[in-house]
Design a protein around this motif. Structure first.
Motif, PDB file in Angstrom:
ATOM      1  N   MET A   1       4.406  -6.067  15.645  1.00 18.57           N
ATOM      2  CA  MET A   1       4.071  -4.690  15.299  1.00 18.57           C
ATOM      3  C   MET A   1       3.397  -4.076  16.515  1.00 18.57           C
ATOM      4  O   MET A   1       2.265  -4.436  16.866  1.00 18.57           O
ATOM      5  CB  MET A   1       3.145  -4.660  14.077  1.00 18.57           C
ATOM      6  CG  MET A   1       3.683  -5.438  12.886  1.00 18.57           C
ATOM      7  SD  MET A   1       2.606  -5.413  11.421  1.00 18.57           S
ATOM      8  CE  MET A   1       3.159  -3.872  10.669  1.00 18.57           C
ATOM      9  N   GLY A   2       4.111  -3.157  17.193  1.00 16.65           N
ATOM     10  CA  GLY A   2       3.559  -2.555  18.401  1.00 16.65           C
ATOM     11  C   GLY A   2       4.355  -1.327  18.794  1.00 16.65           C
ATOM     12  O   GLY A   2       5.512  -1.161  18.387  1.00 16.65           O
ATOM     13  N   THR A   3       3.718  -0.476  19.609  1.00 17.98           N
ATOM     14  CA  THR A   3       4.367   0.770  20.019  1.00 17.98           C
ATOM     15  C   THR A   3       4.263   0.995  21.526  1.00 17.98           C
ATOM     16  O   THR A   3       5.242   1.332  22.183  1.00 17.98           O
ATOM     17  CB  THR A   3       3.744   1.967  19.263  1.00 17.98           C
ATOM     18  OG1 THR A   3       3.932   1.774  17.861  1.00 17.98           O
ATOM     19  CG2 THR A   3       4.403   3.278  19.680  1.00 17.98           C
ATOM     20  N   ALA A   4       3.055   0.846  22.075  1.00 18.89           N
ATOM     21  CA  ALA A   4       2.801   1.150  23.484  1.00 18.89           C
ATOM     22  C   ALA A   4       3.306   0.032  24.398  1.00 18.89           C
ATOM     23  O   ALA A   4       3.548  -1.097  23.950  1.00 18.89           O
ATOM     24  CB  ALA A   4       1.301   1.354  23.686  1.00 18.89           C
ATOM     25  N   PRO A   5       3.451   0.330  25.709  1.00 21.91           N
ATOM     26  CA  PRO A   5       3.899  -0.698  26.653  1.00 21.91           C
ATOM     27  C   PRO A   5       3.053  -1.970  26.648  1.00 21.91           C
ATOM     28  O   PRO A   5       3.555  -3.048  26.976  1.00 21.91           O
ATOM     29  CB  PRO A   5       3.802   0.028  28.006  1.00 21.91           C
ATOM     30  CG  PRO A   5       4.006   1.466  27.669  1.00 21.91           C
ATOM     31  CD  PRO A   5       3.334   1.668  26.344  1.00 21.91           C
ATOM     32  N   LEU A  11       5.974  -9.252  22.815  1.00 21.13           N
ATOM     33  CA  LEU A  11       7.295  -9.335  22.180  1.00 21.13           C
ATOM     34  C   LEU A  11       8.221 -10.243  22.973  1.00 21.13           C
ATOM     35  O   LEU A  11       8.895 -11.122  22.411  1.00 21.13           O
ATOM     36  CB  LEU A  11       7.892  -7.929  22.064  1.00 21.13           C
ATOM     37  CG  LEU A  11       9.340  -7.850  21.573  1.00 21.13           C
ATOM     38  CD1 LEU A  11       9.471  -8.418  20.167  1.00 21.13           C
ATOM     39  CD2 LEU A  11       9.842  -6.410  21.630  1.00 21.13           C
ATOM     40  N   GLU A  12       8.263 -10.056  24.276  1.00 22.07           N
ATOM     41  CA  GLU A  12       9.118 -10.885  25.132  1.00 22.07           C
ATOM     42  C   GLU A  12       8.731 -12.354  25.035  1.00 22.07           C
ATOM     43  O   GLU A  12       9.593 -13.241  24.986  1.00 22.07           O
ATOM     44  CB  GLU A  12       9.004 -10.409  26.592  1.00 22.07           C
ATOM     45  CG  GLU A  12       9.448  -8.971  26.838  1.00 22.07           C
ATOM     46  CD  GLU A  12      10.947  -8.856  27.043  1.00 22.07           C
ATOM     47  OE1 GLU A  12      11.657  -9.872  26.883  1.00 22.07           O
ATOM     48  OE2 GLU A  12      11.406  -7.741  27.360  1.00 22.07           O
ATOM     49  N   ALA A  13       7.422 -12.630  25.008  1.00 21.20           N
ATOM     50  CA  ALA A  13       6.954 -14.013  24.961  1.00 21.20           C
ATOM     51  C   ALA A  13       7.362 -14.696  23.665  1.00 21.20           C
ATOM     52  O   ALA A  13       7.773 -15.866  23.659  1.00 21.20           O
ATOM     53  CB  ALA A  13       5.435 -14.050  25.126  1.00 21.20           C
ATOM     54  N   ALA A  47      13.287  -3.927  21.494  1.00 27.34           N
ATOM     55  CA  ALA A  47      13.640  -4.729  20.327  1.00 27.34           C
ATOM     56  C   ALA A  47      15.114  -4.535  19.948  1.00 27.34           C
ATOM     57  O   ALA A  47      15.814  -5.496  19.594  1.00 27.34           O
ATOM     58  CB  ALA A  47      12.741  -4.366  19.153  1.00 27.34           C
ATOM     59  N   GLU A  48      15.581  -3.289  20.037  1.00 27.31           N
ATOM     60  CA  GLU A  48      16.993  -3.034  19.751  1.00 27.31           C
ATOM     61  C   GLU A  48      17.886  -3.753  20.758  1.00 27.31           C
ATOM     62  O   GLU A  48      18.925  -4.316  20.398  1.00 27.31           O
ATOM     63  CB  GLU A  48      17.265  -1.533  19.764  1.00 27.31           C
ATOM     64  CG  GLU A  48      16.702  -0.795  18.552  1.00 27.31           C
ATOM     65  CD  GLU A  48      17.043   0.678  18.561  1.00 27.31           C
ATOM     66  OE1 GLU A  48      17.713   1.130  19.519  1.00 27.31           O
ATOM     67  OE2 GLU A  48      16.647   1.388  17.613  1.00 27.31           O
ATOM     68  N   VAL A  74       6.848 -13.352   5.680  1.00 23.54           N
ATOM     69  CA  VAL A  74       6.592 -13.937   7.001  1.00 23.54           C
ATOM     70  C   VAL A  74       5.364 -14.835   6.987  1.00 23.54           C
ATOM     71  O   VAL A  74       4.499 -14.737   6.115  1.00 23.54           O
ATOM     72  CB  VAL A  74       6.401 -12.832   8.069  1.00 23.54           C
ATOM     73  CG1 VAL A  74       7.682 -12.028   8.228  1.00 23.54           C
ATOM     74  CG2 VAL A  74       5.232 -11.912   7.733  1.00 23.54           C
ATOM     75  N   ASP A  75       5.298 -15.718   7.984  1.00 26.21           N
ATOM     76  CA  ASP A  75       4.118 -16.564   8.166  1.00 26.21           C
ATOM     77  C   ASP A  75       2.969 -15.769   8.768  1.00 26.21           C
ATOM     78  O   ASP A  75       1.812 -15.962   8.401  1.00 26.21           O
ATOM     79  CB  ASP A  75       4.445 -17.748   9.080  1.00 26.21           C
ATOM     80  CG  ASP A  75       5.454 -18.689   8.440  1.00 26.21           C
ATOM     81  OD1 ASP A  75       5.230 -19.080   7.277  1.00 26.21           O
ATOM     82  OD2 ASP A  75       6.464 -19.017   9.097  1.00 26.21           O
ATOM     83  N   ALA A  76       3.274 -14.908   9.738  1.00 24.97           N
ATOM     84  CA  ALA A  76       2.220 -14.151  10.428  1.00 24.97           C
ATOM     85  C   ALA A  76       2.800 -12.877  10.994  1.00 24.97           C
ATOM     86  O   ALA A  76       4.007 -12.773  11.242  1.00 24.97           O
ATOM     87  CB  ALA A  76       1.604 -14.995  11.545  1.00 24.97           C
ATOM     88  N   ALA A  77       1.926 -11.898  11.205  1.00 27.03           N
ATOM     89  CA  ALA A  77       2.288 -10.666  11.919  1.00 27.03           C
ATOM     90  C   ALA A  77       1.438 -10.581  13.170  1.00 27.03           C
ATOM     91  O   ALA A  77       0.215 -10.771  13.110  1.00 27.03           O
ATOM     92  CB  ALA A  77       2.060  -9.443  11.031  1.00 27.03           C
ATOM     93  N   VAL A  78       2.075 -10.329  14.291  1.00 19.41           N
ATOM     94  CA  VAL A  78       1.367 -10.133  15.562  1.00 19.41           C
ATOM     95  C   VAL A  78       1.320  -8.633  15.827  1.00 19.41           C
ATOM     96  O   VAL A  78       2.359  -7.970  15.877  1.00 19.41           O
ATOM     97  CB  VAL A  78       2.075 -10.862  16.715  1.00 19.41           C
ATOM     98  CG1 VAL A  78       1.386 -10.547  18.040  1.00 19.41           C
ATOM     99  CG2 VAL A  78       2.082 -12.362  16.452  1.00 19.41           C
TER     100      VAL A  78
END
Length: 299
Positions: A1-5, A11-13, A47-48, A74-78
């Motif tokens: 869950m994220g929006t900014a750079p 996400l990549e990790a 993400a797309e 889900v197990d967790a949300a980051v």
């Protein structure tokens, strides 16, 4: 869950580490650029490209959005620089909770602009705090902290980039061992908390009575947004880069033709500026274009 750079390295990790990402939540597309076209967030775009399920609810407070999140099972949300409030049903849905990546050493600088306030207040050290979210503002129990010295000429943009990379480095290992980290989580000491409120355009208005060091931190801390400016409100001049130098004169006085301006204590050299409706230029060239000469005063 994220929006900014700031959220991109995380996400990549997670993708590189082989985690099953059920969905990516990001804020809805907004109008951007000169054409004011609708554009997805940088997280949504990435993400797309990765072929992930992207969801862009306007709010998570309504029952349908909350139910859709719970249905992911889900197990967790980051969470990293998401920008939406997570209500209790969402916080409680993941089995291991919602884990937030926060760019400060909590409880210092809770709130919307921790990196900017780190620079504005001259902190010599910052870091990344990972905590389990509760309903408070960055008040949850801390899983881990990773410290980072603040570079002497850091801007909000450059320091956020360093902290984002740090988040990407530490997140995979933390997620793999999340249960152990949660078992050892430590509550925050609210007595030590400071609040990093959102900064507005009014915060970027220069008062030459301030010291050169303070204004220098303003230029770096409010870069790129909301920016620092002087001059009439109808035609403001933005300072994009500056440095504190020696000099003494009444505050606001031009000391020399290299765009050194006297402050309440010390002086500030304007390295890069942008006048309203103009291209970015160096301070000396701007002075020549405005036909300003020492010892004229700047507003």
């Amino acid at each position: 869950m994220g929006t900014a750079p700031f959220a991109l390295p995380a996400l990549e990790a997670l993708c590189r580490d082989g985690h099953d990402i059920a969905a990516v939540y990001t804020q809805p597309p907004r109008r951007a650029g000169r054409g004011q076209r609708m554009r997805a967030s940088v997280v949504g775009e990435r993400a797309e490209a990765l072929g992930l399920d992207v969801r862009t609810p306007v709010s998570l407070r309504d029952d349908s959005a909350s139910a859709a999140f719970r249905a992911l099972d889900v197990d967790a949300a980051v969470v990293a620089a998401y920008g939406l409030i997570l209500p209790r049903p969402v916080l409680d849905a993941p089995r291991l909770g919602c884990i937030n990546l926060h760019p400060s050493l909590l409880p210092r600088w809770r709130g919307a602009a921790p990196v900017a306030h780190t620079i504005l207040h001259g902190d010599r050290e910052t870091g990344l705090t990972v905590f389990r979210m509760d309903e408070g503002l960055d008040t949850g129990a801390i899983l881990c902290r990773h410290r980072l010295p603040v570079p002497s000429r850091a801007t909000t943009e450059s320091l956020e980039s360093c902290l984002a990379d740090l988040a990407g480095d530490v997140l995979p290992g933390l997620v793999r061992d999340l249960g152990r980290h949660l078992a050892r989580a430590e509550p925050q000491n609210d007595r030590d908390a400071t609040y990093a409120r959102k900064l507005t355009r009014a915060d970027g208005r220069i008062d030459w009575q301030r010291s050169a060091g303070e204004i220098d931190r303003m230029v770096r801390g409010l870069n790129p947004r909301p920016g620092v400016h002087f001059g009439p409100e109808s035609a403001p001049v933005k300072i994009l880069e500056a440095e504190s130098v020696a000099g003494e004169a009444p505050p606001g006085t031009l000391i020399d033709r290299s765009a050194v301006v006297a402050c309440g204590r010390g002086a500030l050299r304007l390295l890069k500026v942008r006048a309203a409706g103009r291209e970015t230029t160096d301070g000396a060239a701007w002075l020549r274009g405005q036909r300003l000469e020492p010892p004229q005063r700047l507003a």
